[in-house]
Design a protein around this motif. Structure first.
Motif, PDB file in Angstrom:
ATOM      1  N   ARG A 179       0.726  -1.269   0.000  1.00 16.23           N
ATOM      2  CA  ARG A 179       0.028   0.119   0.055  1.00 16.23           C
ATOM      3  C   ARG A 179       0.805   1.107  -0.027  1.00 16.23           C
ATOM      4  N   LYS A 248      -4.818   0.858   7.528  1.00 17.72           N
ATOM      5  CA  LYS A 248      -5.113  -0.759   7.210  1.00 17.72           C
ATOM      6  C   LYS A 248      -5.439  -0.694   5.495  1.00 17.72           C
ATOM      7  N   ARG A 249      -4.854  -1.850   5.151  1.00 22.36           N
ATOM      8  CA  ARG A 249      -5.244  -2.188   3.639  1.00 22.36           C
ATOM      9  C   ARG A 249      -6.563  -2.456   3.312  1.00 22.36           C
ATOM     10  N   THR A 250      -6.977  -1.941   2.205  1.00 21.45           N
ATOM     11  CA  THR A 250      -8.295  -2.195   1.609  1.00 21.45           C
ATOM     12  C   THR A 250      -8.808  -3.568   1.673  1.00 21.45           C
ATOM     13  N   ASP A 251      -7.997  -4.408   1.458  1.00 17.59           N
ATOM     14  CA  ASP A 251      -8.371  -5.580   1.426  1.00 17.59           C
ATOM     15  C   ASP A 251      -6.903  -6.746   1.592  1.00 17.59           C
ATOM     16  N   THR A 252      -7.271  -7.742   2.162  1.00 20.46           N
ATOM     17  CA  THR A 252      -6.035  -8.612   2.463  1.00 20.46           C
ATOM     18  C   THR A 252      -6.465 -10.083   1.867  1.00 20.46           C
ATOM     19  N   ARG A 443       0.303   7.141   0.467  1.00 25.09           N
ATOM     20  CA  ARG A 443      -0.411   5.797  -0.127  1.00 25.09           C
ATOM     21  C   ARG A 443      -0.706   5.832  -1.317  1.00 25.09           C
ATOM     22  N   THR A 445      -3.491   5.228  -4.329  1.00 25.48           N
ATOM     23  CA  THR A 445      -4.843   5.503  -4.414  1.00 25.48           C
ATOM     24  C   THR A 445      -5.644   4.008  -4.264  1.00 25.48           C
ATOM     25  N   VAL A 446      -6.937   3.997  -3.839  1.00 23.29           N
ATOM     26  CA  VAL A 446      -7.682   2.710  -3.661  1.00 23.29           C
ATOM     27  C   VAL A 446      -7.685   2.014  -5.035  1.00 23.29           C
ATOM     28  N   GLU A 447      -7.914   2.652  -6.161  1.00 24.04           N
ATOM     29  CA  GLU A 447      -7.646   2.028  -7.305  1.00 24.04           C
ATOM     30  C   GLU A 447      -6.511   1.159  -7.731  1.00 24.04           C
ATOM     31  N   GLU A 449      -4.268   0.255  -5.503  1.00 24.79           N
ATOM     32  CA  GLU A 449      -4.247  -1.143  -4.512  1.00 24.79           C
ATOM     33  C   GLU A 449      -4.951  -2.037  -4.788  1.00 24.79           C
ATOM     34  N   ARG A 450      -6.339  -1.754  -5.373  1.00 30.17           N
ATOM     35  CA  ARG A 450      -7.070  -2.838  -5.820  1.00 30.17           C
ATOM     36  C   ARG A 450      -6.526  -3.526  -7.157  1.00 30.17           C
TER      37      ARG A 450
END
Length: 463
Positions: A179, A248-252, A443, A445-447, A449-450
């Motif tokens: 992240r 935290k990470r958006t998903d693990t 960090r 972006t959310v995009e 990271e996904r």
């Protein structure tokens, strides 16, 4: 004619013996002269225009290679196997890039700041850009070693300490994996190497450092043979600050490839002999004991972790036993030159139990996302090892007695060293993170990271 031949033969024999006698006298006296002219061996108070010990130099050259192997490929594979497939490239790239960045900084600045005399808090700048490093080849094998490594060329000592400076910030990546922006990582690691690693290394190992056990003027004589405070607590605390700042990470997800983690852990274990036994800076008895206790503590910690995990979760895992081995390696690091086999057993058991709790119970208690358990293994393991060094230190092995030999003050010194490093590291790491966040951002972006950091940041994917 026969009498003439005998007379001539006797004359020739006499002449030959005379010539042999003259040659022998010549060799004796010229040999003595050569011996007087030969440079002295480096060591003790002889630190100028001296010849290094070839055995020590050979062992330290080997140790350099072993410790560098710990970061590339060891740590890269160990961490790379535990992240998700879409982030493997960024993870191994981080280990490689940190190796390059810290090498440049160490040669330019931080070696001098950490390992040269200056003040009790920071070293001098007389070795900036490694100036005045003598070429042993150009001087016929004669050099001026660093007082901290009196029997090897300073160039070799620089390389050895450089590998420590490399792996320490590389360990931090385990906390912010999956992240953190790659650019932010480079800025953070570079500033951290200058403002955190170099001062703390000088405190503990610098010739006039405030915690150097060999410095008569030290504030507290902290025992840290190979980096419990300088490397592991230092990296673990910085990792915790990164995890807190990033969130935290958006998903693990589960580990991408446990075999990569196994290979990485195996390389770390083997490389750690250079890390610990190499810190003796000689090929002598202390190096041998450091190697023995390293093997014992690592095996005990890995086996203990496996048993604890098996009892609590019903199944022993590859990632678990590998993490336990690393925890044992971490915990024995500060103690390796000071404790014996009994202390190694005790430290191994403590590391296996306490670090398992640090990676599970402690992390859940405070709800921070230390992705690959940098704090739980390295800071917690480093603290366990540093404190127990003060308990199990054996005077016969390392020159300093611990609590069990009637020296409770050594445990107090260890506590002072651990607390000081923890607080300074936490405060300065947070300041650096705030500065980097302000100017670069921390960090992705959310995009991104996904999608995965490999494709978004590096344009590559693992097939």
């Amino acid at each position: 004619m026969m009498e003439l031949g005998k007379f001539t033969g006797r004359r020739l024999v006499t002449l030959g013996l005379a010539m042999l006698g003259v040659a022998w006298l010549y060799l004796v006296f010229t040999g003595a002269a050569f011996a007087d002219d030969a440079p002295p061996a480096c060591g003790g108070k002889v630190l100028e225009k001296c010849t290094p010990n070839s055995g020590d130099t050979a062992w330290m050259l080997t140790s350099v290679a072993l410790v560098l192997m710990m970061t590339i490929p060891g740590l890269g594979l160990f961490y790379g196997g535990m992240v998700r497939k879409k982030n493997v490239g960024d993870t191994v790239m981080t280990s490689f890039a940190v190796t390059c960045l810290v090498t440049i900084l160490f040669a330019a600045l931080t070696y001098s700041m950490a390992f040269r005399a200056g003040s009790p808090f920071i070293g001098g700048l007389d070795r900036m850009f490694l100036k005045d490093i003598l070429s042993d080849i150009g001087n016929g094998g004669i050099g001026n070693p660093n007082p901290l490594a009196a029997t090897i060329p300073e160039a070799v000592y620089i390389c050895f300490q450089m590998t420590f400076a490399i792996i320490t910030p590389a360990l931090i990546a385990g906390a912010f994996a999956e992240r953190m922006k790659f650019s932010a990582m480079l800025w953070f690691i570079g500033l951290w190497a200058i403002f955190v690693y170099a001062p703390i290394a000088h405190w503990v190992w610098g010739p006039d450092g405030i915690f150097n056990s060999g410095n008569d003027a030290a504030w507290a004589k902290v025992l840290d043979f190979a980096g419990g405070t300088v490397v592991h607590i230092n990296a673990g605390v910085a990792g915790l600050m990164c995890a807190i700042m990033l969130g935290k990470r958006t998903d693990t997800g589960p580990a991408h490839n446990m075999v990569l983690t196994f290979i990485g852990a195996a390389l770390l274990w083997v490389g750690w002999f250079g890390f610990n036994a190499g810190s003796a800076v000689t090929a002598g008895m202390q190096a041998g004991m450091a190697m023995l206790v390293t093997q014992i503590a690592t095996a005990v910690a890995a086996f203990t972790w496996m048993l604890v995990e098996w009892a609590l979760k019903g199944k022993p895992t590859v990632v678990g036993i590998c993490s336990g081995a690393v925890a044992g390696l971490v915990a024995i690091t500060p103690a390796s030159g000071f404790v014996g086999p009994v202390g190694a057993f005790a430290i191994g058991v403590a590391a296996g139990v306490v670090c398992y709790w640090g990676c599970t119970g402690l992390k859940h208690m405070f709800s921070y996302d230390d992705a690959l358990d940098c704090f739980g293994v390295h800071a917690v393991g480093g603290i366990v090892g540093a404190l127990l060094t003060g308990v199990f230190a054996v005077q016969q092995y390392g020159g300093t007695a611990g609590v069990l030999e009637g020296n409770p003050m050594q445990f107090v010194n260890q506590c002072i060293g651990v607390a000081t490093v923890f607080i300074y590291d936490a405060v300065v790491s947070l300041i650096i993170l705030f500065v980097v966040k302000m100017f670069v951002g921390l960090r992705v972006t959310v995009e991104t990271e996904r999608e995965g950091l490999d494709l978004a940041l590096h344009g590559e994917v693992v097939q």
